[in-house]
Design an enzyme around this catalytic site. Structure first.
Site, PDB file in Angstrom:
ATOM      1  N   ASP A  86       0.832  -1.207   0.000  1.00 56.18           N
ATOM      2  CA  ASP A  86       0.000   0.000   0.000  1.00 56.18           C
ATOM      3  C   ASP A  86       0.869   1.261   0.000  1.00 56.18           C
ATOM      4  OD1 ASP A  86      -2.303   1.444  -0.040  1.00 56.18           O
ATOM      5  OD2 ASP A  86      -3.022   0.823   1.938  1.00 56.18           O
ATOM      6  N   GLU A 122       3.373   6.630  -2.736  1.00 59.19           N
ATOM      7  CA  GLU A 122       3.372   7.852  -3.550  1.00 59.19           C
ATOM      8  C   GLU A 122       3.877   9.080  -2.803  1.00 59.19           C
ATOM      9  OE1 GLU A 122      -0.649   7.353  -1.615  1.00 59.19           O
ATOM     10  OE2 GLU A 122       0.711   6.079  -2.758  1.00 59.19           O
ATOM     11  N   ASP A 133      -8.564   4.050  -3.260  1.00 58.48           N
ATOM     12  CA  ASP A 133      -9.752   4.215  -2.416  1.00 58.48           C
ATOM     13  C   ASP A 133     -10.858   4.974  -3.151  1.00 58.48           C
ATOM     14  OD1 ASP A 133      -8.042   3.068  -0.645  1.00 58.48           O
ATOM     15  OD2 ASP A 133      -7.734   4.856   0.569  1.00 58.48           O
TER      16      ASP A 133
END
Length: 414
Positions: free
Chosen positions: A168, A171, A232
């Site tokens: 996850d 970035e 998400d």
């Protein structure tokens, strides 16, 4: 050279340069059941038992942020209070022909027990003033020693029985940070997710013999380390539509595989939205139900449970086609989810459509993004047959179509 040669030729050449996805394990194409998050061994075992009892084919149970002693505090250790016998849990899941996927991420807060070790050993991105550029210690994947330390943490989990690691985030690499590579933060910021994907994939391959990961961030070349998902998304029809657009864009960047949070991530999806998104999910390479709880089908009542079982039976029916198309797509560097113009670039109408797609080279898919049980569907040149009714259509024009058993329109090119 015709347009069709140009489109496919260019992607072949690009992926020849930057790399292509390798085939992922067959089990990964099955259902992944998840939520944010399962917090205990009992919850995991209950989900596995219920899936078996309700005859729902499920291949993966994913544990998100809640398997540590403190939620989100990634120390690579199972909570000893809520997971009293981890080995027993893994054995139980394996016995039921299922697999476990685990969440983690490469940012370590000051309260994380690993924070001081990472900082002291210089495994994190450094700041210009000798401190840290962020509150968290961000693992520096350009540092070989840091990568080895990190991979050893994952190795312990993989040897325990974990079959996939969710990579996850990725970035937020500091642009003003100092990296062990000596490159600028501008350079390393974009390269960070690629290094991250590679680090996870390599240890997966070494320990498990396959290299499937579950990643959010990516950069040119990350398609070599599948699978990536869309992040998400909102719990709305427009959120589902934007998920498709993201998939089609990523596919044109050489990513063969793609997934998304079925139902949207942020809130509990309505049953109406969940039904539509599930049907869409069947026709994507990887199928994961994930987000704010509940996501398990029995939590929505008997009618939805029956629908869920039937939609998963459809997925199982499609599995030979999915596996065949996955192999072909990997070989060529093609996406499994394809814009209409990728398959039919000579058709002017195909260049204007962003809410339909080809799933592989034979199935045209038109999800329902509105409140009605049908929609307008553009068929490119050729002859198509409704997957469910077998009714035939001549391509090159628009049709008003109604959905049948499931809230989605699917046609097969013949």
């Amino acid at each position: 050279m015709t347009k069709i040669c140009i489109v496919k030729h260019d992607l072949r050449e690009y992926t020849k340069l930057t790399g292509r996805a390798s085939m992922v394990p067959e089990w990964s194409f099955g259902l992944w059941m998840s939520r944010i998050s399962y917090h205990s061994q009992q919850q995991v075992e209950d989900v596995v038992n219920k899936m078996q009892k309700e005859r729902i084919p499920c291949k993966v149970v994913h544990l998100d942020t809640g398997w540590f002693e403190d939620d989100w505090k990634c120390d690579f250790e199972f909570s000893k209070t809520r997971f009293p016998n981890v080995e027993e849990m893994f054995h139980m899941v394996e016995k039921n022909n299922m697999h476990i996927s685990l969440w983690q991420y490469p940012y370590f807060t000051p309260l994380n027990p690993l924070f001081q070790e990472i900082v002291k050993k210089g495994y994190c991105v450094q700041g210009l003033d000798g401190g840290l550029p962020t509150k968290d210690a961000v693992l520096d994947f350009s540092n070989p020693e840091g990568v080895a330390w990190y991979q050893n943490k994952l190795k312990n989990l993989l040897e325990l029985g974990t079959d996939c690691i969710k990579a996850d985030f990725g970035e937020a690499a500091p642009i003003d940070g100092i990296y062990q590579s000596g490159k600028s933060g501008f350079y390393e910021h974009n390269l960070y997710p690629l290094r991250y994907n590679q680090a996870v994939s390599e240890i997966m391959k070494k320990v498990k013999g396959h290299s499937i990961i579950w990643a959010r961030s990516a950069w040119a070349g990350s398609q070599r380390f599948p699978v990536h998902w869309g992040g998400d998304s909102e719990n709305t029809l427009s959120g589902m539509k934007s998920t498709l657009r993201g998939a089609l864009s990523l596919g044109l960047c050489g990513f063969t595989f793609y997934s998304h949070d079925i139902g949207g991530f942020v809130k509990r999806p309505s049953e109406f939205l969940y039904r539509r998104w599930l049907a869409f999910g069947v026709f994507t390479s990887h199928m994961r139900c994930h987000g704010a709880p509940p996501r398990e089908p029995w939590e929505y009542g008997d009618d939805f449970l029956k629908y869920f079982r039937e939609i998963m039976e459809l997925r199982e029916e499609l599995m030979p086609y999915i596996l065949e198309q996955a192999e072909i797509s990997c070989k060529n560097g093609f996406p499994m989810m394809r814009t209409l113009f990728f398959e039919e670039p000579e058709d002017p109408g195909a260049w204007l459509i962003d809410d339909e797609y080809f799933f592989g080279d034979q199935l045209l898919v038109a999800p329902l993004f509105g409140e009605k049980e049908g929609r307008e569907v553009y068929l490119p040149q050729g002859v198509f047959q409704n997957y469910f009714t077998k009714e035939q259509y001549q391509g090159g024009k628009w049709y008003s179509m109604e959905s049948e058993k499931f809230p989605i329109i699917v046609l097969k090119r013949i």
